[in-house]
Scaffold this active site. Structure first.
Site, short mmCIF file in Angstrom:
data_model
loop_
_atom_site.label_atom_id
_atom_site.label_comp_id
_atom_site.label_asym_id
_atom_site.label_seq_id
_atom_site.Cartn_x
_atom_site.Cartn_y
_atom_site.Cartn_z
CB SER A 240 -0.87 0.00 1.25
OG SER A 240 -0.06 0.21 2.38
CE LYS A 241 -0.49 6.75 -3.20
NZ LYS A 241 -1.92 6.78 -3.54
NE ARG A 242 0.34 0.50 6.39
CZ ARG A 242 0.84 -0.69 6.70
NH1 ARG A 242 1.92 -0.80 7.41
NH2 ARG A 242 0.23 -1.79 6.28
#
Ligand code: GLU
Length: 464
Positions: A240-242
């Site tokens: 994910s973006k994380r």
């Protein structure tokens, strides 16, 4: 039969490393078999597709040097053909018009949920006479899928996977607004584009069984399928973006070399003995789907960075110089002709010490700066009054020294001895004066790259 693979991204999000790896595997597989690799942009979801995402796909593939053998096909431009095939299925009795209202479908879903069954269309228009069609309802077209038997997929990565036809309902191929569904469009396009091997993320595995039903209904030969595991973050969770699941172009910005990224993405979930450092030609020669593992792989930035450092040391100095000049310009540091030459001259030493192009550009910046240099605190600390006095004497000596490695080396040693200091006690303040920092390639190489006039000017600017 010529092997043809495709990369078929949807421009609904920015191309990230998962997509890049799918593209790479398709490319390598095609080239390994002397075949062709093509690009299809699946832009049928008009509401969610963006021009920016299309551009990132094109620029990203270009940057990674994964060039398609043909101009990209935009799926949206093929809508008429998707409709044509749906109509052909209808004419052959392999599809039917379904007049269910949204309310009826919602009802079916609710009943299924209440009975804890997966929501499934009950096939109520499958055999119904079209004369019973309610007025004013626009029908969707559904595939009249077989109810008996099973779909057997011999996936080149996942192995044999079977699904009973009874577990699948009659899928919509053309919506009531006349637009083709995604599952249908992909099959028509892969067939028309003569794709022989569909290599894609394993999140598409369940779609495949339905797609095979369409191939069968049309009497088309199915391509071979290979569903590759997804890339997860270092913590094992879906990327994910994380985790930095960002546009592939951000890796370029962060200073990764495209060949390092490709090398890394290949090694992630694909094995060939201990071979770690592989260039494109070797990758093409060695790549097979048998080497692709079934488990999800984990993104490891430390490994990527390490590999990038290896590629950086192999890269041509002039190319690195050009990249550094661009990065410096972005940081508002203009690089004149003299500085360009200095950067090139010192590149062999600079690239030994950098893992990314961004680091390389930071460590090159001093060569382009003008006096007075900015000093890092640690460098500043080295320039005591005593050190400045020493530098004044050293400047006098260097004035009469030839700027060759041997002459400089000899001069510095003689100077250190005469001053009763260790060589490092001379080199450290000297480095601080020349670079504004405490780290640089060898002091002789740094002096030579700067040139006598600039080196002396920098020393004198701090000498007491
Ligand atoms: N367009 C799909 C995606 O971006 C891929 C479809 C396919 O490879 O068949 O996930």
């Amino acid at each position: 039969m010529k092997v043809r693979t495709r990369f078929a991204p949807s421009p609904t999000g920015l191309l990230h490393i998962g997509g890049a790896r799918t593209a790479l595997f398709n490319y390598l597989f095609a080239k390994h078999h002397g075949g062709e690799f093509v690009l299809r942009i699946e832009d049928t979801d008009k509401a969610r597709s963006t021009q920016e995402a299309v551009q990132v796909i094109l620029d990203g593939l270009d940057w990674l040097d994964l060039k398609a053998d043909e101009a990209p096909v935009f799926q949206s431009s093929r809508e008429a053909r998707h409709v044509e095939v749906a109509m052909a299925l209808l004419a052959q009795g392999k599809a039917y018009r379904c007049y269910c209202t949204p309310e009826e479908l919602a009802q079916m879903r609710e009943t299924a949920m209440a009975e804890k069954r997966p929501p499934r269309y009950d096939g109520r228009w499958r055999d119904r006479d079209p004369s019973e069609a309610p007025a004013g309802v626009k029908p969707a077209i559904r595939l009249k899928a077989p109810r008996e038997g099973e779909v057997v997929l011999n996936d080149l990565v996942q192995g044999e996977v079977r699904v009973k036809n009874a577990e699948m309902d009659d899928m919509i191929i053309l919506r009531s607004d006349g637009t083709p569904t995604y599952l249908h469009a992909v099959v028509v396009d892969d067939h028309d584009m003569a794709i022989t091997h569909v290599i894609r993320g394993d999140d598409h595995l369940t779609n495949t069984f339905r797609q095979i039903q369409i191939y069968d209904a049309m009497g088309w030969e199915t391509p071979a399928f290979a569903h590759i595991p997804l890339i997860h973050g270092a913590d094992g969770a879906k990327l994910s973006k994380r985790h930095g699941a960002v546009s592939i172009l951000e890796f370029r910005e962060q200073g990764f070399l495209p060949e390092a990224l490709c090398n890394y993405l290949l090694r992630l979930g694909w094995g060939h003995g201990d071979a770690e450092f592989l260039g494109r030609d070797e990758q093409i020669a060695l790549f097979t789907l048998e080497g692709v593992g079934r488990a999800a792989s984990r993104m490891d930035y430390a490994k990527l960075t390490h590999l990038n450092g290896m590629w950086l040391r192999q890269a041509e100095d002039a190319r690195l110089r050009d990249d550094v000049v661009e990065r410096l310009a972005k940081a508002d540091i203009t690089v004149g002709t003299a500085a360009m030459q200095r950067i090139l001259a010192l590149m062999p030493g600079l690239k030994e010490r950098a893992k990314t192009l961004e680091e390389l550009s930071n460590s090159s910046a001093f060569l382009a700066r003008e006096i007075p240099l900015p000093f890092e605190p640690k460098a500043e600390a080295l320039l005591s009054l005593e050190a400045r006095e020493m530098l004044a004497r050293l400047a006098g000596l260097l004035e009469g020294t030839d700027f060759t490695a041997e002459a400089i080396d000899a001069a510095l040693r003689a100077f250190a001895e005469a001053e009763g200091r260790k060589l490092g006690q001379v080199a450290q303040p000297l480095r601080a004066a020349l670079t504004g920092s405490t780290m640089s390639p060898g002091i002789d190489a740094t002096l030579i790259a700067l040139g006598k006039a600039e080196a002396l000017a920098r020393i004198r600017a701090v000498a007491a």
